[in-house]
Scaffold this active site. Sequence first.
Site, PDB file in Angstrom:
ATOM      1  N   TYR A 162       0.693  -0.999   0.113  1.00  0.00           N
ATOM      2  CA  TYR A 162       0.025  -0.102  -0.052  1.00  0.00           C
ATOM      3  C   TYR A 162       0.911   1.079   0.055  1.00  0.00           C
ATOM      4  O   TYR A 162       1.774   1.572   0.892  1.00  0.00           O
ATOM      5  CB  TYR A 162      -0.887   0.059   1.222  1.00  0.00           C
ATOM      6  CG  TYR A 162      -1.880   1.344   1.545  1.00  0.00           C
ATOM      7  CD1 TYR A 162      -2.717   1.656   0.418  1.00  0.00           C
ATOM      8  CD2 TYR A 162      -1.401   1.995   2.438  1.00  0.00           C
ATOM      9  CE1 TYR A 162      -3.339   2.808   0.447  1.00  0.00           C
ATOM     10  CE2 TYR A 162      -2.263   3.548   2.851  1.00  0.00           C
ATOM     11  CZ  TYR A 162      -3.163   3.594   1.537  1.00  0.00           C
ATOM     12  OH  TYR A 162      -4.011   4.917   1.954  1.00  0.00           O
ATOM     13  N   ASP A 214       0.699  15.228   6.342  1.00  0.00           N
ATOM     14  CA  ASP A 214      -0.297  14.844   5.149  1.00  0.00           C
ATOM     15  C   ASP A 214      -1.561  15.852   5.202  1.00  0.00           C
ATOM     16  O   ASP A 214      -2.424  15.695   6.137  1.00  0.00           O
ATOM     17  CB  ASP A 214      -0.885  13.433   5.714  1.00  0.00           C
ATOM     18  CG  ASP A 214      -1.911  12.949   4.656  1.00  0.00           C
ATOM     19  OD1 ASP A 214      -2.097  13.468   3.454  1.00  0.00           O
ATOM     20  OD2 ASP A 214      -2.589  11.921   4.885  1.00  0.00           O
ATOM     21  N   ASP A 237      -2.791   5.249  -2.539  1.00  0.00           N
ATOM     22  CA  ASP A 237      -3.617   6.511  -2.001  1.00  0.00           C
ATOM     23  C   ASP A 237      -3.735   7.622  -3.262  1.00  0.00           C
ATOM     24  O   ASP A 237      -2.681   7.841  -3.786  1.00  0.00           O
ATOM     25  CB  ASP A 237      -3.071   7.174  -0.853  1.00  0.00           C
ATOM     26  CG  ASP A 237      -3.938   8.301  -0.268  1.00  0.00           C
ATOM     27  OD1 ASP A 237      -5.055   8.752  -0.544  1.00  0.00           O
ATOM     28  OD2 ASP A 237      -3.633   8.460   1.101  1.00  0.00           O
ATOM     29  N   ASP A 297      -5.869  10.400  -2.682  1.00  0.00           N
ATOM     30  CA  ASP A 297      -6.403  11.809  -2.234  1.00  0.00           C
ATOM     31  C   ASP A 297      -8.047  11.832  -2.645  1.00  0.00           C
ATOM     32  O   ASP A 297      -8.730  10.788  -2.866  1.00  0.00           O
ATOM     33  CB  ASP A 297      -5.561  12.874  -2.117  1.00  0.00           C
ATOM     34  CG  ASP A 297      -4.543  12.595  -1.009  1.00  0.00           C
ATOM     35  OD1 ASP A 297      -4.266  11.902  -0.184  1.00  0.00           O
ATOM     36  OD2 ASP A 297      -3.441  13.805  -1.157  1.00  0.00           O
ATOM     37  N   HIS A 331      -7.774   4.619  -4.236  1.00  0.00           N
ATOM     38  CA  HIS A 331      -8.740   5.025  -3.668  1.00  0.00           C
ATOM     39  C   HIS A 331      -9.014   6.276  -3.616  1.00  0.00           C
ATOM     40  O   HIS A 331      -7.694   7.185  -3.810  1.00  0.00           O
ATOM     41  CB  HIS A 331      -9.012   4.488  -1.939  1.00  0.00           C
ATOM     42  CG  HIS A 331      -7.684   4.797  -1.264  1.00  0.00           C
ATOM     43  ND1 HIS A 331      -7.742   6.220  -0.661  1.00  0.00           N
ATOM     44  CD2 HIS A 331      -6.737   4.040  -0.663  1.00  0.00           C
ATOM     45  CE1 HIS A 331      -6.561   6.310   0.113  1.00  0.00           C
ATOM     46  NE2 HIS A 331      -5.984   5.223   0.171  1.00  0.00           N
ATOM     47  N   GLU A 389     -11.230   9.438  -2.221  1.00  0.00           N
ATOM     48  CA  GLU A 389     -12.030   9.956  -0.945  1.00  0.00           C
ATOM     49  C   GLU A 389     -13.162  11.215  -1.297  1.00  0.00           C
ATOM     50  O   GLU A 389     -12.953  11.923  -2.009  1.00  0.00           O
ATOM     51  CB  GLU A 389     -11.030  10.111   0.173  1.00  0.00           C
ATOM     52  CG  GLU A 389     -10.227  11.586   0.052  1.00  0.00           C
ATOM     53  CD  GLU A 389      -9.062  11.494   0.862  1.00  0.00           C
ATOM     54  OE1 GLU A 389      -8.796  12.610   1.487  1.00  0.00           O
ATOM     55  OE2 GLU A 389      -8.534  10.473   1.046  1.00  0.00           O
ATOM     56  N   CYS A 422      -4.736  13.838   6.928  1.00  0.00           N
ATOM     57  CA  CYS A 422      -4.783  12.465   6.946  1.00  0.00           C
ATOM     58  C   CYS A 422      -6.355  12.106   7.767  1.00  0.00           C
ATOM     59  O   CYS A 422      -6.814  12.785   8.673  1.00  0.00           O
ATOM     60  CB  CYS A 422      -3.776  12.289   8.109  1.00  0.00           C
ATOM     61  SG  CYS A 422      -3.796  10.796   9.086  1.00  0.00           S
ATOM     62  N   ARG A 465     -13.609   5.776  -0.994  1.00  0.00           N
ATOM     63  CA  ARG A 465     -13.514   5.845   0.575  1.00  0.00           C
ATOM     64  C   ARG A 465     -14.341   6.965   1.178  1.00  0.00           C
ATOM     65  O   ARG A 465     -14.177   8.078   0.220  1.00  0.00           O
ATOM     66  CB  ARG A 465     -12.024   6.210   0.624  1.00  0.00           C
ATOM     67  CG  ARG A 465     -11.535   6.950   2.046  1.00  0.00           C
ATOM     68  CD  ARG A 465     -10.111   7.087   2.301  1.00  0.00           C
ATOM     69  NE  ARG A 465      -9.755   8.238   3.151  1.00  0.00           N
ATOM     70  CZ  ARG A 465      -8.732   8.684   3.459  1.00  0.00           C
ATOM     71  NH1 ARG A 465      -7.522   8.045   3.161  1.00  0.00           N
ATOM     72  NH2 ARG A 465      -8.215   9.426   4.406  1.00  0.00           N
ATOM     73  N   GLU A 467     -12.876   5.200   6.292  1.00  0.00           N
ATOM     74  CA  GLU A 467     -11.901   5.679   7.004  1.00  0.00           C
ATOM     75  C   GLU A 467     -12.294   6.087   8.733  1.00  0.00           C
ATOM     76  O   GLU A 467     -13.472   6.538   8.774  1.00  0.00           O
ATOM     77  CB  GLU A 467     -11.281   6.907   6.415  1.00  0.00           C
ATOM     78  CG  GLU A 467     -10.041   7.405   7.451  1.00  0.00           C
ATOM     79  CD  GLU A 467      -8.937   6.515   7.330  1.00  0.00           C
ATOM     80  OE1 GLU A 467      -9.180   5.102   7.912  1.00  0.00           O
ATOM     81  OE2 GLU A 467      -7.816   6.745   6.660  1.00  0.00           O
ATOM     82  N   ASN A 526      -8.336   0.463   7.519  1.00  0.00           N
ATOM     83  CA  ASN A 526      -7.161   0.988   7.585  1.00  0.00           C
ATOM     84  C   ASN A 526      -6.425   1.183   9.101  1.00  0.00           C
ATOM     85  O   ASN A 526      -7.337   1.724  10.057  1.00  0.00           O
ATOM     86  CB  ASN A 526      -7.231   2.250   7.136  1.00  0.00           C
ATOM     87  CG  ASN A 526      -5.864   3.241   7.135  1.00  0.00           C
ATOM     88  OD1 ASN A 526      -4.671   2.662   7.329  1.00  0.00           O
ATOM     89  ND2 ASN A 526      -5.868   4.525   7.096  1.00  0.00           N
TER      90      ASN A 526
END
Length: 363
Positions: free
Chosen positions: A105, A120, A148, A150, A175, A177, A185, A224, A254, A277
């Site tokens: 990942y 982040d 990721d 974002d 993913h 989001e 984060c 996500r 998440e 996660n």
Amino acid sequence: MPGLDYFRETETTQAIAPVVTQEPVESEPSSPADTMPIDNGLTPAPGVYYNPRLDPKNYLEGPLSWNPSTRLRQLLARPGIVVAPGICDGISARCALEAGFDCMYQSGAATTASRLGMPDLAIATLNDFVQSAQMVCSLNPSVPVIADADTGFGGPAMVARTVTQYARAGVAGLHIEDQVQTKRCGHLLGKQVVSREEFITRIRAAVIARDSIPGGSDFVIIGRTDSAQVLGMEEAIIRLKLAADAGADVCFIEGVRTAELLKSTVAALAPKPVLVNVISGGLTPSFTCQEAEEMGAKIIIFSLVSCVAAVHGIRAAMHSLKKTGTDFSSAKGMDPKAFFEVMGLHDVIELDAQAGGKAFEVV
């Protein structure tokens, strides 16, 4: 861009994937039934994206593919949880491969920290992530890397560009989001999320881009949501059901705070695979791989496992060097050749020899 008509087959989509059927997707369901996931093997409900080529049952048998996206779909379709340790650079990726992990990942937080030395907080760009992915995916191209992405770095066109760039880099899946562009984060407080409509637009754009890749791509789209901490678990489930209807292959909630909430999430989204996660000290309890599998999760990622370990290890080594004036104790007996062996030294020497080179006969 080919495939931009999401709701009917174009000349391009017929040539690339003649079996794909798509029907209009509504951002807001007209009834609870509209958000129910489809059952594998049945005719999809109206308003639900369905691509029979990507049906999980097509990935149940046969040897694992060398193609990382296909292999990831095979791992998702077959028994067992997919364990993906978070990696932050080439060294951590090499260590994950050496340990025998079947998937890795590329954490956005870890990549931001490793490449930029920054937190982040929406600082890293698409180029930062893609350049890191190109390097990581090249180390063992058949091992799937989930990355990721974002928020997709912009509107629908940018989300689509993100998918194609990740796929070209060798990433198996990403993913997207529902945080605002100035995201953070997922285990920090103060998050803000966009509307359902904007989130689903991002998912649609990702699916369109994937389905427009010539040859028929197996690239995995993961939806996500960070809305559980902002709007509550009920809204988070609704968003993930809408994402699944729009074509997301996997659902990622998440910051799920308890085992009971993870179990209920898995049940509500079945048969869609669910990703959890785990970050030590984060919002989600420190589930083990076995515990997560028993609760029904299909993928477990440990986003910061490598970069947190790196901070501890490097910090200790620097303090030791500052105090003692030598790196002897922190090296723990690892000489340069032993270090390079972890980085693939023997593979490079073997390739050179097979090609007739003699430069590395003695190292």
